[in-house]
Design a protein around this motif. Structure first.
Motif, short mmCIF file in Angstrom:
data_model
loop_
_atom_site.label_atom_id
_atom_site.label_comp_id
_atom_site.label_asym_id
_atom_site.label_seq_id
_atom_site.Cartn_x
_atom_site.Cartn_y
_atom_site.Cartn_z
N UNK A 4 0.85 -1.19 0.00
CA UNK A 4 0.00 0.00 0.00
C UNK A 4 0.89 1.24 0.00
N UNK A 5 0.37 2.31 -0.60
CA UNK A 5 1.13 3.56 -0.66
C UNK A 5 0.40 4.63 0.14
N UNK A 6 1.15 5.39 0.89
CA UNK A 6 0.58 6.48 1.69
C UNK A 6 0.88 7.82 1.02
N UNK A 7 -0.09 8.72 1.01
CA UNK A 7 0.12 10.06 0.47
C UNK A 7 0.20 10.13 -1.04
N UNK A 8 -0.42 9.16 -1.74
CA UNK A 8 -0.34 9.12 -3.20
C UNK A 8 -0.87 10.41 -3.83
N UNK A 9 -1.98 10.92 -3.31
CA UNK A 9 -2.60 12.11 -3.91
C UNK A 9 -1.71 13.34 -3.81
N UNK A 17 3.18 8.66 -11.87
CA UNK A 17 3.44 7.80 -13.02
C UNK A 17 4.63 6.88 -12.76
N UNK A 18 5.70 7.42 -12.20
CA UNK A 18 6.88 6.60 -11.92
C UNK A 18 6.57 5.49 -10.92
N UNK A 19 5.75 5.81 -9.90
CA UNK A 19 5.37 4.78 -8.93
C UNK A 19 4.58 3.66 -9.62
N UNK A 20 3.64 4.04 -10.48
CA UNK A 20 2.85 3.04 -11.21
C UNK A 20 3.73 2.16 -12.08
N UNK A 21 4.64 2.80 -12.80
CA UNK A 21 5.53 2.05 -13.70
C UNK A 21 6.40 1.07 -12.93
N UNK A 22 6.98 1.55 -11.83
CA UNK A 22 7.86 0.70 -11.02
C UNK A 22 7.10 -0.45 -10.36
N UNK A 23 5.83 -0.21 -10.02
CA UNK A 23 5.06 -1.17 -9.24
C UNK A 23 4.40 -2.24 -10.11
N UNK A 24 3.93 -1.85 -11.32
CA UNK A 24 3.04 -2.76 -12.06
C UNK A 24 3.52 -3.19 -13.44
N UNK A 25 4.52 -2.54 -14.02
CA UNK A 25 4.82 -2.80 -15.43
C UNK A 25 6.21 -3.40 -15.62
N UNK A 26 6.25 -4.48 -16.38
CA UNK A 26 7.54 -5.11 -16.69
C UNK A 26 8.28 -4.31 -17.76
#
Length: 433
Positions: A4-9, A17-26
């Motif tokens: 889980x991520x805190x303070x995303x907003x 975008x960088x967090x999404x890329x690092x977390x979900x995309x190969x």
């Protein structure tokens, strides 16, 4: 599994975008490129889109098409439609052309009342509550004057406030049931602001004048608007139904009417029948910056108003006249919200010659009726798949990344052959050897 991520907003757009890329995309670079491809090159316009909702990372596009040749009360319209489903725009256009020389579409707005409610509980005597409400009703109007003055200046405002006893269904439950006229605004913010002021006044006065515990549960508009109604219809002598694909107009009219009658009595058919209507309605509602989820909810509730889900359209044959019509609730706006912000919404409304809310109600109802006519006409003549699959052909070819040359040859092949998914796959494989 991601943490889980805190303070995303609170992160910047690029950090999200960088967090999404690092977390979900190969393949991070491919995902990043895709996100950037859908950004608008105009920074000001992109910033506008970013601020429509929260946590925006990019834009999600839908095709905006147009359906010309709609004669509505003897005035010609080209109707904008935002939708991804194949054949919807084509079907609407075909219906518009069919009825253009047969009298066109006739419409009328029946009523424009909208509804909001203050939901509350009260454990005391109902007669005492009634007397209290009667006593403070003028103050409820008075305390919202600051909110309603501009709306009243234009001819709208609060129409009435009723006390409703709902305690038979839920113990101690009551409502302040309020009707509004919001003119060309959809009016959600206006209605909710009035309701919250009602609640504030109501609880303050109850503490001074009423014995028993009164608690406000919530104050909110209703998307069920059975008194915000519009009707659209088409009609012509049965013999005038004759066309290229209707050789026996009398048989067609009888079969068409029977199909509508089935949707009136059979919920399994009615749901699909009405979904087709909403293909047309939602596409115009979305293109004009209105809330299609609210419209959907209200329309389907209306379809169940008699205690059973039924067709929204109806058909009659009397004195050799074929008549097909729809009567639906539509709470729409042409000012405020996205209508004054989204450039393509402004474009769509200008295309419709800047309609009033009443005008837009009629246009949207016509789009739904036209879509339904096209669908039922296909079902009772050639079958639904012939036209739909021909429109869907390019989608299938794009799935297989067909070249321009391959598309040209396969489209030509299916001008004289039945389109099915398996037939298209076979044609591609044969072409590629």
């Amino acid at each position: 599994m991601p943490n889980a991520i805190s303070g995303f907003s609170k992160l910047s757009k690029s950090e999200k975008i960088e967090w999404l890329l690092e977390t979900y995309f190969s393949d991070k670079e491919n995902a990043r490129t895709l996100i950037h491809q859908y950004w608008n090159t105009d920074e000001k316009l992109q910033k506008l889109h970013d601020e429509f909702i929260e946590n925006t990372i990019t834009n999600y596009y839908l095709p905006l098409g147009v359906a010309p040749n709609f004669s509505i009360n003897n005035k010609l319209y080209t109707i904008p439609m935002a939708i991804e489903e194949s054949s919807v725009v084509a079907a609407a256009s075909k219906s518009a052309k069919f009825w253009l020389d047969r009298g066109g579409f006739k419409t009328e707005v029946i009523s424009t009342e909208k509804i909001g409610q203050v939901h509350f509980t009260f454990d005391g005597d109902f007669e005492a509550l009634q007397a209290f409400f009667k006593n403070i009703k003028p103050k409820l109007f008075e305390d919202t004057k600051a909110i309603t003055k501009n709306m009243e200046r234009r001819g709208g405002g609060i129409l009435d406030i009723e006390l409703r006893n709902k305690s038979e269904g839920l113990e101690h439950y009551y409502q302040l049931h309020t009707t509004f006229e919001t003119l060309d605004a959809m009016g959600a913010n206006f209605i909710n602001s009035c309701l919250e002021q009602f609640a504030k006044t109501f609880i303050q006065e109850a503490e001074k004048q009423l014995d028993g515990e009164l608690e406000i549960v919530m104050s909110i508009l209703s998307n069920y608007v059975p008194n915000c109604l519009v009707k659209a219809e088409v009609s012509c002598p049965i013999e005038d139904l004759k066309s290229k694909d209707i050789s026996n107009p009398s048989l067609f009219a009888q079969k068409f009417k029977q199909a509508v009658n089935i949707a009136e009595v059979e919920p399994y058919r009615a749901v699909t029948h009405n979904k087709g209507i909403m293909n047309g309605i939602d596409a115009v509602v979305l293109a004009t910056g209105n809330d299609f989820r609210a419209v959907e909810a209200g329309v389907h509730a209306y379809a169940s108003k008699g205690g059973r889900y039924t067709s929204l359209t109806h058909c009659s044959i009397e004195d050799n006249i074929f008549k097909f019509w729809i009567e639906i609730p539509l709470a729409l706006g042409t000012v405020g919200g996205l209508t004054s912000l989204h450039p393509l919404v402004k474009f769509a409304l200008e295309m419709l010659e800047n309609p009033s809310a009443k005008d837009l109600m009629q246009i949207v109802a016509v789009a739904g009726l036209a879509q339904n006519f096209a669908a039922v006409k296909s079902l009772t003549t050639t079958g639904i798949q012939e036209g739909h699959m021909k429109m869907h052909l390019l989608n299938i070819l794009n799935q297989f990344e067909a070249t321009a040359e391959e598309k040209e040859k396969i489209v030509e092949h299916f001008k004289t052959n039945v389109v099915t998914h398996s037939a298209v796959v076979e044609a591609i494989e044969n072409l590629r050897g």
